[in-house]
Design a protein around this motif. Structure first.
Motif, PDB file in Angstrom:
ATOM      1  N   PRO A  95      33.908 -21.003 -20.027  1.00 16.43           N
ATOM      2  CA  PRO A  95      34.891 -21.951 -19.477  1.00 16.43           C
ATOM      3  C   PRO A  95      34.264 -22.918 -18.480  1.00 16.43           C
ATOM      4  CG  PRO A  95      35.228 -19.744 -18.582  1.00 16.43           C
ATOM      5  CD  PRO A  95      34.232 -19.612 -19.677  1.00 16.43           C
ATOM      6  N   ALA A  96      33.249 -22.460 -17.747  1.00 13.67           N
ATOM      7  CA  ALA A  96      32.612 -23.331 -16.755  1.00 13.67           C
ATOM      8  C   ALA A  96      31.903 -24.501 -17.424  1.00 13.67           C
ATOM      9  CB  ALA A  96      31.623 -22.522 -15.920  1.00 13.67           C
ATOM     10  N   ASP A  97      31.188 -24.241 -18.521  1.00 13.18           N
ATOM     11  CA  ASP A  97      30.506 -25.322 -19.231  1.00 13.18           C
ATOM     12  C   ASP A  97      31.506 -26.341 -19.763  1.00 13.18           C
ATOM     13  OD1 ASP A  97      28.112 -24.153 -18.684  1.00 13.18           O
ATOM     14  OD2 ASP A  97      27.802 -23.316 -20.695  1.00 13.18           O
ATOM     15  N   ALA A  98      32.643 -25.849 -20.253  1.00 11.68           N
ATOM     16  CA  ALA A  98      33.673 -26.760 -20.759  1.00 11.68           C
ATOM     17  C   ALA A  98      34.213 -27.642 -19.645  1.00 11.68           C
ATOM     18  CB  ALA A  98      34.805 -25.956 -21.399  1.00 11.68           C
ATOM     19  N   ASP A 111      28.557 -23.288 -10.359  1.00 13.30           N
ATOM     20  CA  ASP A 111      27.261 -22.622 -10.260  1.00 13.30           C
ATOM     21  C   ASP A 111      26.893 -21.920 -11.571  1.00 13.30           C
ATOM     22  OD1 ASP A 111      25.058 -21.528  -8.370  1.00 13.30           O
ATOM     23  OD2 ASP A 111      25.873 -19.730  -9.339  1.00 13.30           O
ATOM     24  N   ARG A 112      25.610 -21.931 -11.901  1.00 13.83           N
ATOM     25  CA  ARG A 112      25.149 -21.358 -13.167  1.00 13.83           C
ATOM     26  C   ARG A 112      25.413 -19.861 -13.247  1.00 13.83           C
ATOM     27  NH1 ARG A 112      19.252 -22.995 -15.075  1.00 13.83           N
ATOM     28  NH2 ARG A 112      20.355 -25.005 -15.034  1.00 13.83           N
ATOM     29  N   ASP A 113      25.223 -19.151 -12.153  1.00 12.92           N
ATOM     30  CA  ASP A 113      25.470 -17.708 -12.163  1.00 12.92           C
ATOM     31  C   ASP A 113      26.944 -17.400 -12.398  1.00 12.92           C
ATOM     32  OD1 ASP A 113      22.806 -17.127 -11.735  1.00 12.92           O
ATOM     33  OD2 ASP A 113      23.013 -17.053  -9.535  1.00 12.92           O
ATOM     34  N   VAL A 114      27.823 -18.182 -11.769  1.00 15.95           N
ATOM     35  CA  VAL A 114      29.259 -18.012 -11.987  1.00 15.95           C
ATOM     36  C   VAL A 114      29.615 -18.329 -13.430  1.00 15.95           C
ATOM     37  CG1 VAL A 114      31.552 -18.875 -11.357  1.00 15.95           C
ATOM     38  CG2 VAL A 114      29.833 -18.488  -9.591  1.00 15.95           C
ATOM     39  N   SER A 115      28.984 -19.366 -13.973  1.00 21.45           N
ATOM     40  CA  SER A 115      29.219 -19.748 -15.363  1.00 21.45           C
ATOM     41  C   SER A 115      28.838 -18.620 -16.322  1.00 21.45           C
ATOM     42  CB  SER A 115      28.417 -21.013 -15.689  1.00 21.45           C
ATOM     43  OG  SER A 115      28.540 -21.355 -17.049  1.00 21.45           O
ATOM     44  N   ALA A 152      36.929 -16.721 -10.251  1.00 20.14           N
ATOM     45  CA  ALA A 152      35.600 -17.178  -9.811  1.00 20.14           C
ATOM     46  C   ALA A 152      35.400 -18.653 -10.125  1.00 20.14           C
ATOM     47  CB  ALA A 152      34.520 -16.342 -10.506  1.00 20.14           C
ATOM     48  N   VAL A 153      35.845 -19.080 -11.302  1.00 19.78           N
ATOM     49  CA  VAL A 153      35.733 -20.492 -11.675  1.00 19.78           C
ATOM     50  C   VAL A 153      36.589 -21.358 -10.761  1.00 19.78           C
ATOM     51  CG1 VAL A 153      36.270 -22.174 -13.484  1.00 19.78           C
ATOM     52  CG2 VAL A 153      35.133 -20.030 -14.084  1.00 19.78           C
ATOM     53  N   ARG A 154      37.810 -20.912 -10.476  1.00 23.36           N
ATOM     54  CA  ARG A 154      38.689 -21.699  -9.601  1.00 23.36           C
ATOM     55  C   ARG A 154      38.124 -21.800  -8.188  1.00 23.36           C
ATOM     56  NH1 ARG A 154      44.950 -20.219  -9.347  1.00 23.36           N
ATOM     57  NH2 ARG A 154      44.119 -18.221  -8.604  1.00 23.36           N
ATOM     58  N   ALA A 155      37.539 -20.719  -7.701  1.00 19.35           N
ATOM     59  CA  ALA A 155      36.939 -20.748  -6.367  1.00 19.35           C
ATOM     60  C   ALA A 155      35.792 -21.748  -6.311  1.00 19.35           C
ATOM     61  CB  ALA A 155      36.446 -19.351  -5.990  1.00 19.35           C
ATOM     62  N   GLU A 156      34.996 -21.813  -7.376  1.00 22.97           N
ATOM     63  CA  GLU A 156      33.899 -22.777  -7.429  1.00 22.97           C
ATOM     64  C   GLU A 156      34.434 -24.208  -7.418  1.00 22.97           C
ATOM     65  OE1 GLU A 156      30.227 -22.729  -7.877  1.00 22.97           O
ATOM     66  OE2 GLU A 156      30.727 -20.973  -6.671  1.00 22.97           O
ATOM     67  N   LEU A 157      35.509 -24.457  -8.136  1.00 24.53           N
ATOM     68  CA  LEU A 157      36.096 -25.801  -8.169  1.00 24.53           C
ATOM     69  C   LEU A 157      36.610 -26.203  -6.797  1.00 24.53           C
ATOM     70  CD1 LEU A 157      38.053 -25.588 -11.550  1.00 24.53           C
ATOM     71  CD2 LEU A 157      35.974 -26.902 -11.102  1.00 24.53           C
ATOM     72  N   GLU A 158      37.225 -25.248  -6.095  1.00 21.87           N
ATOM     73  CA  GLU A 158      37.740 -25.551  -4.756  1.00 21.87           C
ATOM     74  C   GLU A 158      36.598 -25.754  -3.762  1.00 21.87           C
ATOM     75  OE1 GLU A 158      40.302 -22.306  -3.917  1.00 21.87           O
ATOM     76  OE2 GLU A 158      41.931 -23.029  -5.226  1.00 21.87           O
ATOM     77  N   ASP A 159      35.565 -24.918  -3.855  1.00 26.19           N
ATOM     78  CA  ASP A 159      34.426 -25.059  -2.943  1.00 26.19           C
ATOM     79  C   ASP A 159      33.665 -26.363  -3.177  1.00 26.19           C
ATOM     80  OD1 ASP A 159      35.065 -22.628  -1.874  1.00 26.19           O
ATOM     81  OD2 ASP A 159      33.558 -21.491  -2.994  1.00 26.19           O
ATOM     82  N   GLY A 160      33.657 -26.835  -4.438  1.00 21.57           N
ATOM     83  CA  GLY A 160      32.960 -28.070  -4.761  1.00 21.57           C
ATOM     84  C   GLY A 160      33.726 -29.316  -4.372  1.00 21.57           C
TER      85      GLY A 160
END
Length: 239
Positions: free
Chosen positions: A94-97, A111-115, A181-189
């Motif tokens: 989902p992260a790559d998409a 982040d790649r690790d989260v992805s 985890a994906v949503r947290a990355e989007l918010e942090d970014g």
């Protein structure tokens, strides 16, 4: 109708409800494009991935893939175009998409690790159709033991229903962890991409609860039936 029989029928109904509810996450995107476990959208990003003018993209993530569609700007007329769906089978990223569709900058990208972690967790969605099959079998066993009372059929119904609950629980928890985890990355970014849980995820949760209730009620009727049979046998000997 005894109280045990009544509760057995209620348990059978819950087993049927669990089976019906599990069909919803089974047919999420790409099978049904607008039905999702999880959805991301943003009114501030635009894209030209479809065959008409740019608009606001929305991604519907399902059990075995995802679909991308364009939401036109308010007041603009555009020729409708079909969604673009990607079916990667068991497991997808989902992260790559999100990174690709919303064209996030280097500082905004997930982040790649989260992805990688999210992609691994989506592989557990293969448990959803297995849970559906188990829930269907549990319903049939419960129905059989209703039509022709059988302690062994009831015990099997309890066991299979509990198995369906466990499979649904694993898929639900892994889905929550992956998308959180994906949503947290989007918010942090600092992106404007917003993420929401879809109807498929809530149907999966409801199915898990129904399956647990069904197995509990059927197990109760097994125990109560045995108790009453023991009492009847005791009174028969006393008489």
């Amino acid at each position: 109708m005894s109280i045990g029989t009544f509760f057995h029928h209620i348990g059978t109904f819950f087993a049927l409800a669990a089976f019906a509810l599990l069909i919803v996450p089974d047919v999420t995107a790409p099978s049904v494009p607008h039905l999702s476990l999880y959805r991301t959208t943003s009114k501030y990003y635009s894209t030209r991935i479809l065959n008409y003018a740019a608009g606001n993209p929305m991604i519907d993530f399902g059990s075995f893939g995802y679909c991308v569609r364009i939401i036109p700007e308010p007041g603009e007329f555009r020729v409708p175009a079909p969604e673009i769906c990607y079916s990667d089978g068991v497991g997808y990223s989902p992260a790559d998409a999100i990174n690709g569709v919303f064209r996030l900058t280097r500082s905004e990208r997930i982040d790649r690790d989260v992805s990688r972690g999210a992609a691994r967790l989506t592989k557990t969605f293969v448990l959803i159709p297995l849970a559906t099959a188990a829930a269907g079998a549990a319903f049939l066993l419960a129905l059989l033991s209703s039509l022709r009372p059988s302690r062994w059929a009831s015990i099997l119904a309890v066991a299979v229903s509990a198995l369906a609950s466990c499979l649904a629980l694993v898929a639900f928890v892994c889905g929550i962890v992956a998308f959180a985890a994906v949503r947290a990355e989007l918010e942090d970014g600092g992106t404007s991409v917003r993420a929401y849980y879809g109807v498929g995820m809530w149907a999966l949760l409801a199915a898990m609860v129904c399956s647990l209730l069904g197995s509990g009620l059927i197990f109760f009727t097994c125990c109560s039936g045995r108790k009453y049979r023991s009492k009847d046998a005791h009174f028969a000997k006393a008489g």
